[in-house]
Design a protein around this motif. Structure first.
Motif, mmCIF file in Angstrom:
data_model
loop_
_atom_site.group_PDB
_atom_site.id
_atom_site.type_symbol
_atom_site.label_atom_id
_atom_site.label_comp_id
_atom_site.label_asym_id
_atom_site.label_seq_id
_atom_site.Cartn_x
_atom_site.Cartn_y
_atom_site.Cartn_z
ATOM 1 N N PRO A 329 47.568 -4.341 21.409
ATOM 2 C CA PRO A 329 46.386 -3.992 22.230
ATOM 3 C C PRO A 329 46.767 -3.346 23.559
ATOM 4 O O PRO A 329 46.073 -2.447 24.042
ATOM 5 N N ASP A 330 47.891 -3.779 24.120
ATOM 6 C CA ASP A 330 48.303 -3.230 25.410
ATOM 7 C C ASP A 330 48.727 -1.764 25.288
ATOM 8 O O ASP A 330 48.302 -0.908 26.072
ATOM 9 N N SER A 333 45.830 0.597 24.383
ATOM 10 C CA SER A 333 44.909 0.865 25.492
ATOM 11 C C SER A 333 45.329 2.093 26.284
ATOM 12 O O SER A 333 44.507 2.713 26.960
ATOM 13 N N HIS A 334 46.618 2.472 26.189
ATOM 14 C CA HIS A 334 47.085 3.651 26.909
ATOM 15 C C HIS A 334 46.538 4.945 26.307
ATOM 16 O O HIS A 334 46.610 5.999 26.941
ATOM 17 N N ASP A 336 43.470 5.360 25.791
ATOM 18 C CA ASP A 336 42.147 5.541 26.398
ATOM 19 C C ASP A 336 42.288 6.125 27.798
ATOM 20 O O ASP A 336 42.175 5.427 28.810
ATOM 21 N N ASN A 419 35.790 7.548 26.692
ATOM 22 C CA ASN A 419 34.706 6.966 25.895
ATOM 23 C C ASN A 419 33.479 7.856 25.849
ATOM 24 O O ASN A 419 32.439 7.456 25.349
#
Length: 426
Positions: A329-330, A333-334, A336, A419
């Motif tokens: 997940p970490d 997330s990059h 995004d 997003n």
């Protein structure tokens, strides 16, 4: 430790799972007689290498692929001609086998930023001496969608083989050391290559149309829906191109129909304004800007490198190169992060602003309604393509005045928030 942090038991007490994937028991893994190299044996038991795929580098900032031999990526002229290349990037590279390395990774890496989906990555075809590219290959071997044509950027046969007329961009570079005798000859080959492509015609070329409804499953080898058809003559002068120059004054030789004064400064010339010429001296300006305004580095990174992290910079500075990493997940997330986009004012959500509205109206509405930050316009040199001498060339207007008038043919450079992409026509 890793075992406690990444493993979890399913509720029914069967196979352990890691990152949502079932893993084999350690005993099953050891039946193969060996573990994968690069991780301690006690940790390797917790991983199922067959089912866990590395798609990004260890920082999650760039797409990554297992190292490939350059021989697996070399195309000859016939293989290139049989490959349906379109929407790709052609890199024309002049280099001797012993020329100093110019760092091709720095060109390709931003095109492999993880904020692009894999199917959005443009295939990169390098045309040049394979003996030189082999020396650069260690830094390119983990970047996906790269091919090499062992040929000459001055050979029209090689340029036709890689469908230079269908590329999204043709980049002309030189790694050769310029002679001290005459500085104007430093860019001789790059300029000749540029003029050679502009003089080419493509009469019986294979064209590309949008996918028709009759063949919904037709896909090209590079993943783009296509329909092949014959179309009329296409001129090399319409090929999107950027040429790197060592000597600023040589920009006068790039555009044969440009009547700029030879003494005009680089940033006022048509090739530079249209984005078809890049000079090494521009880097001096960027360094000066960053020195006096450190916040400018964040903007420059987004525009040029596709983003970077302190961890990645340390890895590259130490010479380790890109290393694959498991998706967590970490690291995911990059992905995004914002990216640069180009929005047309002729259609889509911003079409209403092309009818005589002002730049301030576009700027505010884009930011408020779509989360997009406008940074400049891309305008046709000849707004009305009605005269015989009219051209489809465009030039960049960075940060126009607030009361600057807009045209329906304008395109807008924007930063798109991660997003907001799904709801915005690109």
């Amino acid at each position: 430790n890793i075992k406690n942090s990444v493993m979890a038991k399913e509720e029914n007490g069967s196979k352990p799972v890691m990152n949502g994937r079932p893993t084999n028991k350690p005993a099953d893994q050891q039946k193969n007689g060996k573990m994968e190299v690069g991780i301690a044996d006690d940790q390797a038991k917790d991983f199922d290498f067959a089912k866990t795929e590395m798609k990004y580098d260890s920082t999650g900032m760039f797409h990554w692929t297992p190292a490939r031999s350059i021989e697996d990526c070399i195309l000859d002229r016939n293989q290139a001609a049989m490959t349906v290349l379109n929407g790709h990037v052609v890199v024309c590279l002049f280099a001797d086998p012993d020329s100093p390395l110019i760092g091709l990774r720095n060109l390709v890496m931003p095109l492999r930023a993880s904020n692009f989906h894999y199917h959005e990555l443009k295939h990169v075809v390098i045309v040049g001496a394979v003996d030189y590219i082999r020396r650069e290959w260690k830094t390119l071997q983990n970047l996906p969608k790269i091919s090499v044509l062992n040929g000459s950027p001055l050979s029209r046969a090689d340029l036709r083989a890689v469908n230079v007329n269908l590329c999204d961009m043709c980049v002309i570079l030189s790694a050769k050391v310029p002679s001290n005798d005459d500085p104007t000859l430093a860019d001789k080959e790059a300029i000749l290559a540029s003029l050679n492509i502009k003089a080419m015609t493509f009469d019986d070329t294979i064209g590309v149309l949008n996918q028709s409804s009759n063949a919904p499953d037709a896909m090209s080898p590079l993943g783009s829906p296509i329909v092949l058809h014959r179309k009329g003559s296409v001129y090399g002068s319409n090929v999107p191109m950027i040429t790197e120059l060592v000597n600023d004054s040589n920009v006068q030789f790039l555009d044969q129909d440009d009547d700029d004064d030879p003494d005009t400064e680089l940033y006022l010339t048509q090739p530079f304004a249209c984005g078809t010429a890049f000079a090494v001296s521009v880097l001096d300006s960027l360094m000066s800007t960053t020195y006096f305004n450190q916040n400018a580095l964040t903007l420059i990174r987004s525009l040029i490198t596709g983003g970077a992290t302190p961890e990645l910079e340390i890895i590259l500075a130490e010479g380790a190169g890109l290393r694959g990493g498991y998706s967590t997940p970490d690291t995911l997330s990059h992905r995004d992060r914002c990216r640069v986009g180009q929005i047309s004012l002729s259609d889509g959500p911003l079409a209403t602003f092309g009818e005589g509205r002002k730049y301030q109206d576009l700027f505010v509405a884009s930011l408020r309604n779509y989360g997009m930050l406008c940074i400049g316009l891309y305008r046709l040199r000849d707004a009305a393509l009605t005269t015989v001498d009219a051209t489809s060339k465009r030039y960049v207007i960075t940060n126009p005045p607030f009361d600057f008038g807009l045209l329906p043919t304008d395109q807008v450079f924007v930063f798109i928030h991660w997003n907001k992409r799904q709801s915005t026509s690109q």
